[in-house]
Design an enzyme around this catalytic site. Sequence first.
Site, PDB file in Angstrom:
ATOM      1  N   TYR A 124      -3.331   0.378  10.565  1.00  0.00           N
ATOM      2  CA  TYR A 124      -3.053  -0.413   9.386  1.00  0.00           C
ATOM      3  C   TYR A 124      -1.792  -0.196   8.564  1.00  0.00           C
ATOM      4  O   TYR A 124      -1.452  -1.151   7.905  1.00  0.00           O
ATOM      5  CB  TYR A 124      -4.520   0.179   8.471  1.00  0.00           C
ATOM      6  CG  TYR A 124      -4.428  -0.250   6.887  1.00  0.00           C
ATOM      7  CD1 TYR A 124      -4.832  -1.751   6.718  1.00  0.00           C
ATOM      8  CD2 TYR A 124      -4.023   0.747   6.254  1.00  0.00           C
ATOM      9  CE1 TYR A 124      -4.942  -1.817   5.281  1.00  0.00           C
ATOM     10  CE2 TYR A 124      -3.938   0.354   4.732  1.00  0.00           C
ATOM     11  CZ  TYR A 124      -4.292  -0.809   4.383  1.00  0.00           C
ATOM     12  OH  TYR A 124      -4.411  -1.194   2.812  1.00  0.00           O
TER      13      TYR A 124
ATOM     14  N   SER B 261       0.702  -0.975   0.105  1.00  0.00           N
ATOM     15  CA  SER B 261       0.225   0.140  -0.076  1.00  0.00           C
ATOM     16  C   SER B 261       0.852   1.138   0.082  1.00  0.00           C
ATOM     17  O   SER B 261       2.085   1.047   0.463  1.00  0.00           O
ATOM     18  CB  SER B 261      -0.939  -0.058   1.262  1.00  0.00           C
ATOM     19  OG  SER B 261      -1.646   1.105   1.282  1.00  0.00           O
TER      20      SER B 261
END
Length: 223
Positions: A147, A135
């Site tokens: 996250y 990501s």
Amino acid sequence: MAKTLFITGASSGIGAATARAAAGSGWNVSLMARSEEKLTALASEIGDQALAVPGDATDLDAQSDAVAKTVEKFGALDAAFANAGKGLDKPGTVEGDPEEWHQMIHINIMAALFTARVAIPELKKTKGHILFTGSAAGRRHIKGSIYGATKWFIHGYAGNLAEEVREWGGRCTVIAPGMVDTPFFDEPRPDKLKPEDVADAAMLALDADPRNCIREVFLMPNN
């Protein structure tokens, strides 16, 4: 003989788009996710090139069984895509839910480790390729993002694994997208990347000449 790709988190979003792209390029695809109904529908859509292996990617035995069924059906495993993942409903260190952290860490980190563990013995036989969904959040610091920290792990581990698998001719790639318009978000994000963009990035890495290990593909919305 067609090559075979095993994908976790394959029932929707990036996983489903990658399955369609790979099948369109002549690959067999083995599809793993918890949503049996969606998975079966996708496999039916793709046809004989697809195998649905419903299961929980956080279960090591389930992933091991899925890879065994994949090799039994298609004869070999040439690539694996550790794509399963989730975010948080309640972000933040103090405000967040520790139980939700636990679930996210298991799917974002442990499931990816399990994919590597069960796939690599088969990938060694084919000098194969393992991919991870990273990501943009794993490439920069975001205030309080747990996250993001799980994706930092993925980026670090994928780099380490690339050094390991090159010893036997294997390749390892982390696909690092910015915001993608998928069910990952509660609201549609039509101005952001599409799952097909990320699938294209995965295919770019898979289709590169074996002498060329594309270790990371970083893609961002252009607006």
